[in-house]
Design a protein around this motif. Structure first.
Motif, short mmCIF file in Angstrom:
data_model
loop_
_atom_site.label_atom_id
_atom_site.label_comp_id
_atom_site.label_asym_id
_atom_site.label_seq_id
_atom_site.Cartn_x
_atom_site.Cartn_y
_atom_site.Cartn_z
N ASP A 38 0.85 -1.18 0.00
CA ASP A 38 0.00 0.00 0.00
C ASP A 38 0.89 1.24 0.00
O ASP A 38 1.77 1.37 0.85
N GLN A 39 0.65 2.16 -0.95
CA GLN A 39 1.53 3.31 -1.09
C GLN A 39 1.49 4.22 0.13
O GLN A 39 2.53 4.69 0.59
N ARG A 79 8.49 12.13 -7.78
CA ARG A 79 9.28 11.76 -6.61
C ARG A 79 8.56 10.72 -5.75
O ARG A 79 8.86 10.54 -4.58
N GLN A 80 7.58 10.02 -6.32
CA GLN A 80 6.85 8.96 -5.64
C GLN A 80 7.57 7.64 -5.87
O GLN A 80 8.09 7.39 -6.96
N PRO A 81 7.59 6.74 -4.87
CA PRO A 81 8.21 5.43 -5.09
C PRO A 81 7.43 4.63 -6.13
O PRO A 81 6.19 4.64 -6.11
N ILE A 82 8.15 3.97 -7.03
CA ILE A 82 7.49 3.16 -8.05
C ILE A 82 7.84 1.68 -7.93
O ILE A 82 7.22 0.85 -8.57
N HIS A 83 8.83 1.34 -7.11
CA HIS A 83 9.19 -0.05 -6.88
C HIS A 83 10.09 -0.13 -5.65
O HIS A 83 10.88 0.77 -5.39
N ALA A 84 9.97 -1.24 -4.90
CA ALA A 84 10.81 -1.43 -3.73
C ALA A 84 11.39 -2.83 -3.73
O ALA A 84 10.72 -3.79 -4.11
#
Length: 176
Positions: A38-39, A79-84
């Motif tokens: 979940d973002q 600047r949002q995360p797109i993968h971890a």
């Protein structure tokens, strides 16, 4: 710190539109698992844990794994995360992480002689057991005068933590 995840249910682009972040968890003796996070939950957690704090990852509300956030890919515009990438850590194994160097005090050479403090090593790569990862490494610079230097060998490193850098490398210097 806790983070919940579910098996990946759709393509990465579709997940991002649904407010999810695609992720992969790997390490230990397990096969890599492709997950969705979940973002909002990840956005609240990541600034607190960074890359050097352990996280309890709950899969499907059942199984819990101890993980480190190994890397996060960020969209260059939003600047949002797109993968971890999440690394499973197992007790008894050592991990390599980067730990920030925090400076304490105000150098004499800056206060009295108007020198300039240069902080050359802002973080250090260390190797240790996951439970021993320090939040930061503190360094007191209050006694530094003009041309005073502190090297890696001058740091107070916690027991069980090994710095993976040369002891003669410069951490801080006060320039005239």
């Amino acid at each position: 710190m806790n983070l919940s995840a579910n098996p990946r249910s759709a393509a990465a682009r579709t997940l991002r539109r649904q407010g999810k972040i695609p992720a992969v968890v790997y390490g230990g003796k397990m096969e890599p698992l492709h997950l969705e996070l979940d973002q909002r939950e990840f956005d609240a957690l990541y600034p607190q844990v960074g890359h050097n704090r352990l996280v309890d990852l709950t899969l499907n509300g059942e199984k819990t794994l101890r993980v480190l956030v190994k890397s996060v890919q960020v969209d260059p515009l939003s600047r949002q995360p797109i993968h971890a990438d999440l690394l499973v850590v197992t007790p008894g194994t050592k991990v390599k992480v980067r730990v920030p160097v925090r400076l304490e005090g105000s150098p004499i050479g800056v206060r009295r002689d108007q020198g300039v403090l240069q902080h050359r090593q802002r973080d250090l790569e260390v190797e240790c057991a996951p439970e021993q990862i320090p939040e930061s490494i503190s360094l007191d610079v209050s006694n530094l005068e003009i041309n005073g230097v502190l090297h890696i060998r001058d740091l107070n490193i916690p027991q069980g933590v090994k710095v993976l850098a040369q002891p003669h490398w410069l951490v801080v210097v006060v320039l005239p």
